[in-house]
Write a protein that holds these residues in place. Structure first.
Motif, PDB file in Angstrom:
ATOM      1  N   UNK B  19       0.835  -1.204   0.000  1.00 43.66           N
ATOM      2  CA  UNK B  19       0.000   0.000   0.000  1.00 43.66           C
ATOM      3  C   UNK B  19       0.872   1.257   0.000  1.00 43.66           C
ATOM      4  N   UNK B  20       1.880   1.264   0.858  1.00 46.05           N
ATOM      5  CA  UNK B  20       2.760   2.431   0.895  1.00 46.05           C
ATOM      6  C   UNK B  20       3.468   2.614  -0.447  1.00 46.05           C
ATOM      7  N   UNK B  21       3.876   1.519  -1.030  1.00 39.63           N
ATOM      8  CA  UNK B  21       4.534   1.618  -2.330  1.00 39.63           C
ATOM      9  C   UNK B  21       3.582   2.188  -3.380  1.00 39.63           C
ATOM     10  N   UNK B  22       2.337   1.764  -3.287  1.00 33.84           N
ATOM     11  CA  UNK B  22       1.356   2.268  -4.243  1.00 33.84           C
ATOM     12  C   UNK B  22       1.198   3.776  -4.089  1.00 33.84           C
ATOM     13  N   UNK B  23       1.151   4.231  -2.847  1.00 35.96           N
ATOM     14  CA  UNK B  23       1.019   5.670  -2.622  1.00 35.96           C
ATOM     15  C   UNK B  23       2.218   6.399  -3.220  1.00 35.96           C
ATOM     16  N   UNK B  24       3.406   5.915  -2.937  1.00 34.67           N
ATOM     17  CA  UNK B  24       4.608   6.574  -3.439  1.00 34.67           C
ATOM     18  C   UNK B  24       4.586   6.637  -4.960  1.00 34.67           C
ATOM     19  N   UNK B  25       4.241   5.522  -5.578  1.00 40.13           N
ATOM     20  CA  UNK B  25       4.232   5.469  -7.038  1.00 40.13           C
ATOM     21  C   UNK B  25       3.228   6.469  -7.610  1.00 40.13           C
ATOM     22  N   UNK B  38      -9.057   5.209  -3.809  1.00 43.04           N
ATOM     23  CA  UNK B  38      -9.439   4.245  -4.837  1.00 43.04           C
ATOM     24  C   UNK B  38      -8.231   3.839  -5.675  1.00 43.04           C
ATOM     25  N   UNK B  39      -7.496   4.836  -6.135  1.00 48.73           N
ATOM     26  CA  UNK B  39      -6.338   4.526  -6.977  1.00 48.73           C
ATOM     27  C   UNK B  39      -5.273   3.783  -6.181  1.00 48.73           C
ATOM     28  N   UNK B  40      -5.090   4.201  -4.949  1.00 44.20           N
ATOM     29  CA  UNK B  40      -4.102   3.510  -4.117  1.00 44.20           C
ATOM     30  C   UNK B  40      -4.459   2.035  -4.019  1.00 44.20           C
ATOM     31  N   UNK B  41      -5.730   1.783  -3.742  1.00 46.70           N
ATOM     32  CA  UNK B  41      -6.166   0.395  -3.598  1.00 46.70           C
ATOM     33  C   UNK B  41      -5.943  -0.378  -4.893  1.00 46.70           C
ATOM     34  N   UNK B  42      -6.362   0.230  -6.000  1.00 47.90           N
ATOM     35  CA  UNK B  42      -6.218  -0.452  -7.281  1.00 47.90           C
ATOM     36  C   UNK B  42      -4.750  -0.756  -7.551  1.00 47.90           C
ATOM     37  N   UNK B  43      -3.912   0.237  -7.335  1.00 45.05           N
ATOM     38  CA  UNK B  43      -2.489   0.052  -7.604  1.00 45.05           C
ATOM     39  C   UNK B  43      -1.865  -0.996  -6.691  1.00 45.05           C
ATOM     40  N   UNK B  44      -2.337  -1.031  -5.464  1.00 40.55           N
ATOM     41  CA  UNK B  44      -1.778  -2.003  -4.519  1.00 40.55           C
ATOM     42  C   UNK B  44      -2.377  -3.390  -4.732  1.00 40.55           C
ATOM     43  N   UNK B  45      -3.411  -3.448  -5.541  1.00 41.77           N
ATOM     44  CA  UNK B  45      -4.025  -4.738  -5.797  1.00 41.77           C
ATOM     45  C   UNK B  45      -4.907  -5.217  -4.663  1.00 41.77           C
ATOM     46  N   UNK B  50      -9.612  -2.490   2.274  1.00 42.34           N
ATOM     47  CA  UNK B  50      -8.384  -3.052   2.835  1.00 42.34           C
ATOM     48  C   UNK B  50      -7.402  -1.959   3.241  1.00 42.34           C
ATOM     49  N   UNK B  51      -7.379  -0.900   2.486  1.00 40.24           N
ATOM     50  CA  UNK B  51      -6.495   0.207   2.844  1.00 40.24           C
ATOM     51  C   UNK B  51      -6.801   0.677   4.262  1.00 40.24           C
ATOM     52  N   UNK B  52      -8.072   0.686   4.575  1.00 41.20           N
ATOM     53  CA  UNK B  52      -8.488   1.169   5.893  1.00 41.20           C
ATOM     54  C   UNK B  52      -8.271   0.140   6.990  1.00 41.20           C
ATOM     55  N   UNK B  53      -7.884  -1.048   6.587  1.00 48.59           N
ATOM     56  CA  UNK B  53      -7.508  -2.058   7.580  1.00 48.59           C
ATOM     57  C   UNK B  53      -6.116  -1.741   8.108  1.00 48.59           C
ATOM     58  N   UNK B  54      -5.349  -1.051   7.293  1.00 46.26           N
ATOM     59  CA  UNK B  54      -3.958  -0.793   7.657  1.00 46.26           C
ATOM     60  C   UNK B  54      -3.700   0.649   8.058  1.00 46.26           C
ATOM     61  N   UNK B  55      -4.541   1.537   7.587  1.00 50.93           N
ATOM     62  CA  UNK B  55      -4.378   2.953   7.929  1.00 50.93           C
ATOM     63  C   UNK B  55      -5.745   3.544   8.227  1.00 50.93           C
ATOM     64  N   UNK B  56      -5.814   4.303   9.278  1.00 54.17           N
ATOM     65  CA  UNK B  56      -7.128   4.770   9.727  1.00 54.17           C
ATOM     66  C   UNK B  56      -7.743   5.830   8.819  1.00 54.17           C
ATOM     67  N   UNK B  57      -6.922   6.514   8.079  1.00 51.09           N
ATOM     68  CA  UNK B  57      -7.437   7.568   7.214  1.00 51.09           C
ATOM     69  C   UNK B  57      -6.396   7.902   6.161  1.00 51.09           C
ATOM     70  N   UNK B  58      -6.797   8.698   5.205  1.00 52.31           N
ATOM     71  CA  UNK B  58      -5.875   9.128   4.169  1.00 52.31           C
ATOM     72  C   UNK B  58      -4.714   9.894   4.819  1.00 52.31           C
ATOM     73  N   UNK B  59      -5.042  10.748   5.731  1.00 47.37           N
ATOM     74  CA  UNK B  59      -4.028  11.493   6.481  1.00 47.37           C
ATOM     75  C   UNK B  59      -2.960  10.570   7.051  1.00 47.37           C
TER      76      UNK B  59
END
Lengths: 188, 188, 188, 188
Positions: B19-25, B38-45, B50-59
DNA sequence: AATGAATGAGGCTTCATTCAT
DNA sequence: GATGAATGAAGCCTCATTCAT
């Protein structure tokens, strides 16, 4: 913060100014993320639709403000090139003075504007850089500076000057930054 | 851009990394404004949820990435302070090397991250600055540097090094920036 | 269910009404859980964003509807207190008539609204109760009623009247409920 | 509030109980809107998936809790019908005692459950009503009560008793409500 | 029997932009 | 020229439910 109590009809330039001023004020106050056309209109004392009479889009509105700021950063230093009696060191000092002053005037306004620069924002920055490159190059050729890679040095200095402007506790930031610039380009 | 073909279940660290890699990319590719969960999730596959399982918010997601980057910028230079055999100039060179390398690795990633720093972002920046202030101060006291105002100079250099990292045509940016730093602090 | 064929621009009160009516209709039709702003907008014949032009949030939208309903339940009975020629029994009858009628008008609308009362909802309910408490107390003091615990009795009656409104097969529910209220407060 | 420290494997009934208890506790504590399966699982000390081993859906979970509560409200009063030595007034008192006690036990639990009743919720309510209708009808036929419309009166009383249970300052709510019920059905 | 990571539909809300007056 | 009500696409986030282990 209520709108300025101006008449309903205004000459175009006045309206334009009011709107740009509103953008600058809001940007400084709340930051880029919080900037909305609604707030701009309210602050400028016009209706939302009116903003679109003067600027085609939010992008263009910000671009216009940015262009204005770049202009202020470029005019004074460029004028120094025309004055033959000045040394290259003087011209460098003048450029620093203009940049520091612009930076302090708008505080972080310009930095907050960097968000939307992806597109058109690069060009004016290029002009500022080109100006500095020229000073460095010609100062070097004149034997007054020692700058082996003017482009790289310009990139370095272009970023550097902004740092002290914010944190520094008033004092004479300009003189200090001029001193640092001198060190970077000093012959020997 | 299809997701990386990873299995459905992954160890937590792996997912987090993806997920972090997807954000960086995405940040590098499209910039901050265009970044969506949405894009982060798609990019991370993974699915959006699921993103919210690992991070509480976009911030928090952005803060995590930022923290990681600051860590990389601080670890190596801080370690140099522990090695008594080094001169202050060596330590300054080491810091520059680490910063330039970090900057080049993430290109403007870190600058694009500056948008949301209003909150937690100031602290790590403060750490980096503090480290540089310390080197400048102690190098000055050791007679190795000549730095009259370490705080202001640190602000200057903290901004400066990033400039050449982007534009510069490969070459040896590190060495060049080290040279410029040396000029700024040079005794005499 | 298509939108009401109203023009695109409407006076503010009309739009407000359309939206509140849409909420009431949907609440009755599908219940609270199923209520979404999307459906409200569609039913009112406006865009989703328009709803937010008139109400700041879903909460406020529901609160506005609730306030309206409480108003209707309180105005008429409160007016009866000002008319000296009436007996306390008449006033109680008037209150029942108003409440039953309100209840039947909105059927269970008001009950479905009880979900979001956690915040502001308690107050108006308190007003209705206070009105009844006052009638019971003063009627008792006037010797017309026999009510040993007005507060508890008010709680009892406040809940009771709603029961027959729904199931009852038309007929004269009002008269019947008035009779039951009379029994509860009857002297002797 | 951590999960109960029970072993990982439990007999089915125990697990079922744990889950239902968790729902009741959360409903009382935070209300219906805030109820999520996640919280239920956490409170019950099981994994989310486990909840679905015992209940097919959130709906069914709530329905099960509701059914249980109705059961408690119906058993005791229904038993009173079998005891020939009791008067109809005694039976009515018994019903009130059971209802008030159930209401007080779960406080507003049952009211919070009214949200999802749209479907299956009506039936058990119907049973309670039917029981009361029967008592009223037969008590009237026995000359002990004077109830002209048992159905309507049952609807009235079915709603009424809950009122005093919440607000009332402890004291003997049961006796008070029994008194009010008696007034409503009193012969003469 | 139990787990809990993963899913994805769908809810609320914001806001740049349009257009009838 | 000016208005501001209206629009609707798009973003963030929640949560009931599934399923591989």
């Amino acid at each position: 913060m209520p709108a300025q109590p101006t008449g309903r009809f205004q000459p175009p330039d006045v309206r334009r100014r009011q709107i740009l001023d509103a953008v600058a004020a809001l940007l400084l106050q709340d930051g880029y993320e919080a900037l909305t056309i609604s707030k701009v209109a309210a602050r400028a004392g016009v209706a939302k639709g009116t903003v679109y009479l003067y600027f085609d889009s939010k992008q263009e509105l910000l671009a216009a403000l940015q262009a204005e700021m770049w202009g202020r950063m470029l005019e004074a230093p460029a004028a120094l090139l025309e004055r033959p009696e000045l040394s290259w060191g003087d011209r460098l000092d003048g450029l620093v003075a203009a940049w520091v002053s612009a930076e302090q005037d708008h505080q972080e306004l310009y930095h907050r504007l960097f968000h939307e620069l992806g597109t058109a924002g690069d060009e004016p920055m290029g002009e500022a850089r080109a100006l500095l490159v020229r000073i460095l190059t010609e100062g070097h050729e004149a034997g007054e500076f020692d700058v082996s890679d003017p482009e790289l040095t310009a990139d370095f200095l272009t970023h550097a000057y902004a740092g002290p402007c914010h944190h520094a506790s008033g004092a004479d930031v300009t003189a200090a930054v001029q001193g640092l610039f001198r060190r970077v380009v000093a012959a020997r």
